[in-house]
Design a protein around this motif. Structure first.
Motif: not given
Length: 221
Positions: A12-26, A56-61, A32-38
């Motif tokens: 909700d805070l955002g990893a960089d403090g700029a707002g909502s984000d999608i985050l996940c644990d180890e 970790y923050r997903p950034v793309g496929q 998922a790292h074989a299919h998603v860049e983090f």
């Protein structure tokens, strides 16, 4: 629950403090790292956890390309070590195969997967290659790397994965590699999550690696 709550707060805070984000644990990252860049972010402290929890923050496929023309910046020394191992296997000794095991160690996000992609992009013509990974599961998936590369290993191995005895399976994998008309590259990622069966197979192949046309690359941290 504490971990899920802290992840939601951080998102909700955002990893960089700029707002909502999608985050996940180890655990999610490794699943998922074989299919998603983090992106690897700064660890957070969670009530009830003695150590900080990696974030970790997903950034793309992930796009998996075997014959990629993309260039990797840096890691020249590491790339050359891998390429040297491939060339040594091609040369052999007196016409005989001489396999090897290569280990790549590094923290999450340091670029191990990018290094592996670069290796696949530099494979000489005629190589057989596949990659598989171990999963961060509470109940590990036995022989995860073998399941991931079952198509390359052939129908007998696929059948034994489902119904065969482990020693029969190991012998079939060894037979496939030893009878291969082409050098074989196998990459097993995230070996720090390896189950006992995967470690047993590693010992089984490792003891025979010198007589196999095989480069076995292991990544871990």
């Amino acid at each position: 629950m504490n971990l899920a709550s802290r992840l939601m707060q951080a998102a909700d805070l955002g990893a960089d403090g700029a707002g909502s984000d999608i985050l996940c644990d180890e655990a999610t990252y490794h699943a998922a790292h074989a299919h998603v860049e983090f992106d690897a972010l700064e660890s957070i402290h969670v009530k009830g956890k003695a150590e900080p929890v990696p974030l970790y923050r997903p950034v793309g496929q992930v796009t998996r390309v075997v014959n990629s023309q993309a260039k990797m910046v840096g890691r020249t020394a590491e790339r050359m070590i891998l390429v040297d191992q491939l060339q040594a296997l091609i040369r052999g000794g007196g016409g005989s195969p001489s396999g090897t095991v290569v280990t790549i160690e590094g923290e999450a996000g340091i670029g191990k997967t990018s290094l592996i992609r670069s290796l696949f992009g530099r494979l000489p013509r005629g190589w057989r290659a596949a990659a598989g990974g171990c999963d961060a599961l509470y109940t590990p998936r036995p022989l995860g790397p073998v399941h991931d590369m079952a198509d390359m290993l052939g129908p007998q191995v696929r059948s034994l994965l489902e119904n065969g005895e482990r020693q029969q399976l190991f012998a079939a994998i060894l037979d496939m590699i030893s009878r291969s008309n082409s050098p074989v590259l196998m990459v097993w990622e995230d070996m720090h999550w390896a189950d006992h069966a995967t470690l047993d197979l590693l010992r089984y192949l490792g003891r025979r690696i010198a007589i196999l046309p095989l480069v076995l690359v292991l990544t871990y941290r």
